[in-house]
Every structure is written in C-alpha cells, then in structure tokens.
Design a protein around this motif. Structure first.
Motif, PDB file in Angstrom:
ATOM      1  N   THR A  60       0.852  -1.185   0.000  1.00  0.00           N
ATOM      2  CA  THR A  60       0.000   0.000   0.000  1.00  0.00           C
ATOM      3  C   THR A  60       0.889   1.236   0.000  1.00  0.00           C
ATOM      4  O   THR A  60       1.933   1.271   0.659  1.00  0.00           O
ATOM      5  N   ARG A  61       0.506   2.218  -0.768  1.00  0.00           N
ATOM      6  CA  ARG A  61       1.192   3.515  -0.832  1.00  0.00           C
ATOM      7  C   ARG A  61       2.691   3.364  -1.052  1.00  0.00           C
ATOM      8  O   ARG A  61       3.509   4.038  -0.423  1.00  0.00           O
ATOM      9  N   GLY A  62       3.039   2.454  -1.963  1.00  0.00           N
ATOM     10  CA  GLY A  62       4.429   2.292  -2.340  1.00  0.00           C
ATOM     11  C   GLY A  62       5.275   1.471  -1.390  1.00  0.00           C
ATOM     12  O   GLY A  62       6.479   1.318  -1.607  1.00  0.00           O
ATOM     13  N   GLN A  63       4.677   0.931  -0.322  1.00  0.00           N
ATOM     14  CA  GLN A  63       5.405   0.127   0.658  1.00  0.00           C
ATOM     15  C   GLN A  63       4.910  -1.320   0.616  1.00  0.00           C
ATOM     16  O   GLN A  63       3.734  -1.573   0.349  1.00  0.00           O
ATOM     17  N   THR A  64       5.824  -2.258   0.874  1.00  0.00           N
ATOM     18  CA  THR A  64       5.429  -3.660   0.988  1.00  0.00           C
ATOM     19  C   THR A  64       5.739  -4.159   2.389  1.00  0.00           C
ATOM     20  O   THR A  64       6.699  -3.714   3.027  1.00  0.00           O
ATOM     21  N   TYR A  65       4.913  -5.110   2.849  1.00  0.00           N
ATOM     22  CA  TYR A  65       5.057  -5.647   4.202  1.00  0.00           C
ATOM     23  C   TYR A  65       4.876  -7.162   4.178  1.00  0.00           C
ATOM     24  O   TYR A  65       4.112  -7.700   3.367  1.00  0.00           O
ATOM     25  N   LEU A  66       5.538  -7.816   5.120  1.00  0.00           N
ATOM     26  CA  LEU A  66       5.193  -9.190   5.456  1.00  0.00           C
ATOM     27  C   LEU A  66       4.039  -9.121   6.434  1.00  0.00           C
ATOM     28  O   LEU A  66       4.114  -8.440   7.463  1.00  0.00           O
ATOM     29  N   ALA A  67       2.944  -9.829   6.126  1.00  0.00           N
ATOM     30  CA  ALA A  67       1.770  -9.819   6.993  1.00  0.00           C
ATOM     31  C   ALA A  67       1.445 -11.237   7.431  1.00  0.00           C
ATOM     32  O   ALA A  67       1.529 -12.183   6.641  1.00  0.00           O
ATOM     33  N   ALA A  68       1.087 -11.378   8.708  1.00  0.00           N
ATOM     34  CA  ALA A  68       0.642 -12.664   9.249  1.00  0.00           C
ATOM     35  C   ALA A  68      -0.867 -12.742   9.099  1.00  0.00           C
ATOM     36  O   ALA A  68      -1.593 -11.823   9.491  1.00  0.00           O
ATOM     37  N   GLY A  69      -1.362 -13.846   8.544  1.00  0.00           N
ATOM     38  CA  GLY A  69      -2.792 -14.015   8.318  1.00  0.00           C
ATOM     39  C   GLY A  69      -3.406 -15.034   9.252  1.00  0.00           C
ATOM     40  O   GLY A  69      -2.803 -16.074   9.536  1.00  0.00           O
ATOM     41  N   ASP A  70      -4.595 -14.740   9.732  1.00  0.00           N
ATOM     42  CA  ASP A  70      -5.371 -15.641  10.579  1.00  0.00           C
ATOM     43  C   ASP A  70      -6.663 -15.947   9.833  1.00  0.00           C
ATOM     44  O   ASP A  70      -7.494 -15.063   9.624  1.00  0.00           O
ATOM     45  N   ILE A  71      -6.841 -17.194   9.411  1.00  0.00           N
ATOM     46  CA  ILE A  71      -7.978 -17.548   8.564  1.00  0.00           C
ATOM     47  C   ILE A  71      -9.295 -17.484   9.329  1.00  0.00           C
ATOM     48  O   ILE A  71     -10.288 -16.961   8.820  1.00  0.00           O
ATOM     49  N   ALA A  72      -9.335 -18.004  10.542  1.00  0.00           N
ATOM     50  CA  ALA A  72     -10.574 -17.999  11.319  1.00  0.00           C
ATOM     51  C   ALA A  72     -11.028 -16.582  11.637  1.00  0.00           C
ATOM     52  O   ALA A  72     -12.225 -16.278  11.629  1.00  0.00           O
ATOM     53  N   ALA A  73     -10.056 -15.698  11.908  1.00  0.00           N
ATOM     54  CA  ALA A  73     -10.384 -14.322  12.285  1.00  0.00           C
ATOM     55  C   ALA A  73     -10.501 -13.379  11.089  1.00  0.00           C
ATOM     56  O   ALA A  73     -10.925 -12.231  11.243  1.00  0.00           O
TER      57      ALA A  73
END
Length: 343
Positions: free
Chosen positions: A223-236
């Motif tokens: 987003t807005r020219g930045q990249t991130y590693l994101a942790a995903g929670d499927i149930a939530a």
C-alpha cells in the motif's frame, strides 16, 4: 483528394495491415512449431508416471515441476529424483502455468486458449494429478501454494499488469479449503492492521501466500508504495503486518524463517530484488549469496536450502543457494519452473 486517390490510399492501408497481420500469424506459428520440437542441449524428457503421493522409502524424495524444455511435453508437470535433478524427466501430460503441491494435493493454474483471448482456471489435483475441482481466475496466474496438510490451497493472479515491477498493477489472492470447498475469493477483504493500527485503503494489494498450517499463513501486503510481510489468521479473517520490504514470502519447513525477495536501494528499477531470509524469532534478515535479480517465490528444498527460478535458454532454470548466506548459487535444473518437493 479525389475519390480515386482516397480509394487507393484505403486499399494501400488495408494491404499493409493485412501484411502485418499475416506476418504476425506466421511468426507466432513458427515460434510455436519451434517450441514443439526438442532442442539440442535440452534435458531428456519422456512419458512417465507422476504422483503427488509421498514415496514409500527414505531417500526417494521427488521434485515435481513445470518442464519448459522445448518439445511435445513442454509446460507439462514432470518428475525427477530430488537428489538427481538432471535425470531423465517423467512427464505427466498435465500442463500448468503455475504449480505447487503438498500433502497429496496439487494446485495447477492453467490457461485455455479462446478465439479472442486466453482464460485461466485454478485446478485442484489429487495424488494422481486428476482434477478434483476447478475455479475460474480473474486474471493472469502469478503464485500458487498448498498448506503442509494439503487441506488449503492459495493462488494469486494479476488483475491488472503482468509484473510486480510495474508501476501500476493489481492482484487478487484467494484461499480455498479443499475439505469444504469454501473459497475466500479476495484476501483484500480481510481486516488489515499496519504497524499495529487498523488500516483501509483502496490501493491495498495482497499476494504470495505461504502457509504455516491450516489456520495461519504469511503473505505480502502493499500500500502507498510500501510492501510488508503480513501474518494471516484464517478464522479471524485478519492480516497483521510484522516486517517491511518483503515480497513473495516462503516459510521454512521448521516455521522459523521466511525467504523472500527484497527491494534493495540503488539497484536498477528493472532488477531491484535480491533474495533474503528473515529470522522470525529475532526479526533479523540476511542476504543470501545469490546476487542476481530474483523475481520468484522461492521454495525450501530442505531446512537449509532454497530453490528459485532465473531466466534461462528455454525459459527459466532452477537454481539453489544456502539459506544462511553462505556458499554460492548453483544451477539445479534447466528449463524448469515452479518446483515442489515430495517426500
């Protein structure tokens, strides 16, 4: 201009356009014919049996991948012993643009030629590479992954653009549960936290899922020219950023490290990525010994080794490098892409 002159001009334009179209068709047909013929120096390929089932004995791991070698088996899934990647390839007859497999489940992103344009589908495969279920894709295939159990599959497509190097592109990433066939069609609908705060923006993109288990995963958020590693929670249905400047993550088998491509300041805009590894316990990152531009989602061949694609004579080659920054990159297999290690 007289009527006769206008007609002559129109006729000339039609002839020129017709010649261009004929040349393009001839060139495409010639290129397709050339790719259908085996080329000198290419790997040995033959009809064979390809299975996603774990081999019965120790030391029998297999590497299954998309073979890009010229010839009648081009783009088919092929299998070789993991310890002998240069051995003759057994091909399956199943063609994929992107592929991955784990836990006896495969995901194959494939193209179907239409009269005006190609269409794309995500096909879930069983151990014998037979189709279990398929789903239409919203764009051009990019990434594919399967959870270790084989219960979940994920894919990313380009809705706009064809490269992560484009200044304007849009992706869509989906997760499918192969037990219930519940499809989470667009991970951009998850609740997102950036730097610990709730975040919403129309320019959010999510791509490159890598599974920890059947409840958790990692992915890239931009987003807005930045990249991130994101942790995903499927149930939530949540995504939470945990580190910056991470693209196309790949979780190690022991769950402690992430391999990824990182944009390095000062590199050319058309080749900005280098292969890095992030320690999730300490959040420290280390560059691998690979110094070439890597635009791929690496695969862990083992706890200590990474495999990834680089441009090659017949499309792409697979290369390998230690994950701890030591050693030097080595070519693993020519004319190959999208590997998965079975066993």
């Amino acid at each position: 201009m007289t009527r006769k002159s206008r007609l002559l001009t129109l006729l000339t334009a039609v002839l020129i356009l017709g010649s261009i179209a004929a040349f393009a068709v001839h060139h495409a047909a010639e290129r397709a014919d050339r790719r259908s013929r085996p080329q000198a120096g290419g790997p040995a390929v033959a009809d064979g049996r390809v299975s996603l089932a774990a081999p019965p004995g120790a030391g029998q791991r297999r590497m299954i991948f998309r073979s890009t070698a010229y010839g009648p088996h081009r783009d088919e899934l092929a299998s070789v012993p993991a310890e002998r990647p240069g051995a003759q390839r057994a091909t399956s007859g199943v063609k994929c643009l992107r592929f991955f497999a784990a836990g006896g489940t495969g995901i194959c992103l494939r193209s179907t030629q239409g009269p005006l344009q190609n269409s794309y589908r995500a096909v879930v495969l069983d151990e014998r590479l037979s189709e279990r279920r398929s789903f239409p894709l919203a764009g051009v295939p990019s990434r594919a992954r399967v959870s270790p159990s084989g219960h979940l599959v994920a894919w990313t497509v380009f809705v706009n653009g064809h490269s992560y190097g484009d200044t304007a592109f849009s992706t869509r990433t989906s997760i499918l549960d192969t037990r219930t066939w519940k499809l989470r069609d667009n991970l951009e609908e998850y609740d997102l936290k950036v730097d610990g705060h709730g975040y919403r923006s129309l320019d959010v993109n999510v791509w490159g899922v890598t599974f920890a288990d059947d409840d958790h995963f990692y992915a890239t958020v931009s987003t807005r020219g930045q990249t991130y590693l994101a942790a995903g929670d499927i149930a939530a249905d949540t995504l939470t950023t945990v580190h910056s400047n991470v693209e196309c993550p790949s979780l190690s088998p022991d769950g402690t490290r992430i391999a990824y491509k990182k944009r390095v300041p000062g590199l050319p805009t058309d080749s900005p990525w280098r292969l890095y590894v992030l320690d999730l316990r300490t959040m420290t990152e280390r560059a691998t010994a690979e110094r070439s531009n890597i635009d791929d989602q690496a695969v862990w061949a083992a706890d200590a080794t990474l495999v990834y694609a680089r441009p090659g004579k017949f499309g792409t080659d697979l290369w390998t490098v230690p994950a701890d920054g030591s050693g030097a990159p080595k070519q693993l297999a020519s004319a190959a892409l999208a590997p998965a290690f079975i066993g």
